[in-house]
Design an enzyme around this catalytic site. Structure first.
Site, PDB file in Angstrom:
ATOM      1  N   GLY A 239       0.770  -1.240   0.000  1.00 31.45           N
ATOM      2  CA  GLY A 239       0.000   0.000   0.000  1.00 31.45           C
ATOM      3  C   GLY A 239       0.797   1.283   0.000  1.00 31.45           C
ATOM      4  N   TYR A 324      -9.956   5.029 -12.247  1.00 31.87           N
ATOM      5  CA  TYR A 324      -9.927   5.686 -10.931  1.00 31.87           C
ATOM      6  C   TYR A 324      -9.831   7.205 -11.040  1.00 31.87           C
ATOM      7  CZ  TYR A 324      -8.007   0.990  -9.954  1.00 31.87           C
ATOM      8  OH  TYR A 324      -7.775  -0.354  -9.899  1.00 31.87           O
ATOM      9  N   CYS A 350     -13.336   3.585 -28.680  1.00 28.81           N
ATOM     10  CA  CYS A 350     -14.619   4.240 -28.972  1.00 28.81           C
ATOM     11  C   CYS A 350     -15.424   4.469 -27.702  1.00 28.81           C
ATOM     12  CB  CYS A 350     -15.384   3.410 -29.990  1.00 28.81           C
ATOM     13  SG  CYS A 350     -14.532   3.486 -31.558  1.00 28.81           S
TER      14      CYS A 350
END
Ligand code: LLP
Length: 425
Positions: A239, A324, A350
């Site tokens: 993390g 995100y 697209c």
């Protein structure tokens, strides 16, 4: 964003670990992921130094979900790093790169029976995500090393999707169920135990880590009281974040681990948990900044009030901005010294969401120029897809002025792989 070694401005051209990005694009074509081997090795050693300074018995497991290219895994193996794998596919690739199952910790959530069977028979270390998973696993075999992923009730991370602890999160076992999970393993004959958490991704601040570690150790103590288990290791997950935006501070890992491990040592002592090994599972920290995505400008166009730059990479190549809303800095790899201009950078898919940057100031570009999308080493290729039936990009490792291909570019033929041509008529 100023360039950090081993990225350099060589007369206006971006050089990656001594290799010119224009030469790389000419040789291997674009879109192209380029990694710096020196940067990966340096990242491992910086982290090792910082953690070992503040806690003696540590182990680093690379969270290979961030990048499973076996060329990268081999470099990490050479640096003494082990593996955190979350699928049989990741475990397979790690073994292909030379790791033994005993050097791999498997952390799965919602794992199938046949996967558990394969993993336990092959001898992987198992990190268990539910009492049900433990029960099903132990019917199939008894691993040497077992840990339980705990939900320490405190999460953190750069986006809601990547916060992996706290209420309403699917991961981990809550305190009330933890003793039962361990008791099952103990009764089945497991002899080596760990306890694990992973609270989220892209964490720049140590405070939630400390809160979560506190809960993890309290829960370890509770399990010890109820079962008598002495933990061989405490795995605090991954993390640790890296800066993506200009001006964003990097994590001072020396201070981070001084505070985290200072706290841990104190709590381990207070709770009488001895001095277990402490394991870490970094992904992003080891590889994100070592990777650059090179992409060629195909199109310049404008609409009222907007200048668009079309490139040959899209969210099929790097999904983080679309998924995100993540910021990835963009350099003009072939014209670093050009005057600044504001552009919206878009890809070939697209969908209107296929945008890397909106109204971003980058050096002026022409069609045919190269852009470099930064911090593409983690969760870049590993999250890429075939969407719009685009073959996947190539990957190259650069080091000390030399480059080597570590994944071939896919061809149109690869898109047919496994498809059946027969029709019902
Ligand atoms: N350990 C476990 C059990 C994990 O689930 C993860 C990441 C890590 C370690 C490593 O986390 P890191 O050190 O890389 O932050 N795709 C997202 C990130 C998802 C991370 C999922 N788990 C992104 O691109 O930001």
């Amino acid at each position: 964003m100023s360039l950090r070694w081993p990225l350099e401005n060589d007369g206006g051209v971006l050089s990656i670990d001594g290799v010119s990005s224009t030469q790389l694009a000419d040789e291997y074509d674009t879109p192209l992921f380029v990694y710096s081997e020196n940067r990966i090795r340096t990242n491992v050693n910086l982290l090792k130094k910082a953690v070992q300074k503040h806690y003696r018995k540590t182990r680093i497991l690379f969270a290979c979900k961030s990048n499973t290219n076996i060329g990268i895994l081999k470099v990490l193996r050479d640096e003494g790093v082990e593996i955190d794998a979350v699928s049989p596919g990741e475990a397979f690739l790690a073994v292909e790169a030379g790791f033994s199952p005993g050097e791999i910790l498997f952390t799965g959530t919602s794992v199938r029976e046949d996967e558990l069977k394969h993993l336990v028979e092959a001898g992987y270390r198992m990190n268990i995500d539910s009492v049900s998973q433990m029960r099903r696993l132990l019917k199939l075999g008894v691993p040497k090393t077992v840990s339980v992923r705990i939900n320490p009730e405190v999460g953190a991370g750069h986006h809601e999707h990547v916060i992996t602890a706290g209420p309403d999160v699917k991961f981990g076992v809550w305190e009330s169920q933890a003793p039962e999970a361990y008791r099952l393993a103990l009764e089945a004959g497991v002899s080596s135990f760990g306890i694990q958490m992973h609270i989220g991704s892209g964490i720049m601040d140590v405070s939630n880590f400390i809160k979560a570690v506190n809960r993890l150790l309290e829960i370890a103590n509770h399990v010890k009281d109820e079962t008598g288990i002495d933990f061989d290791f405490i795995d605090i997950g991954g993390g640790i974040g890296v800066p993506y935006k200009p001006g964003e501070d990097e994590v001072d890992i020396d201070v981070f681990f001084e505070r985290l491990f200072g706290f841990m040592k104190q709590r381990l002592g207070e709770l009488g948990l001895g001095s277990p090994e402490v394991w870490l599972e970094p992904g992003r920290f080891l590889v994100a900044e070592a990777g650059v995505l090179l992409t060629r400008v195909t199109t310049l166009k404008s609409s009222p009030g907007k200048e668009f730059v079309g490139v040959d990479a899209g969210f099929n190549t790097l999904v983080r901005p679309a998924m995100y809303g993540s910021y990835h800095h963009i350099h003009s790899a072939s014209g670093l010294n050009e005057p600044p201009q504001t552009y919206t950078v878009y890809g070939p898919l697209c969908e209107s969401g296929d945008i890397f940057a909106r109204d971003r100031v980058i050096p002026k570009v022409e069609e045919g120029d190269l852009l470099a999308i930064m911090n593409a080493g983690a969760y870049g290729f590993s999250m890429s897809s075939h969407y719009n039936s685009r073959p996947k990009a190539a990957e190259v490792m650069a080091m000390d002025g030399k480059s080597r291909l570590i994944r071939e570019r896919e061809t149109l033929q690869d898109l047919l792989r496994g498809q059946m041509s027969s029709s019902s008529k």
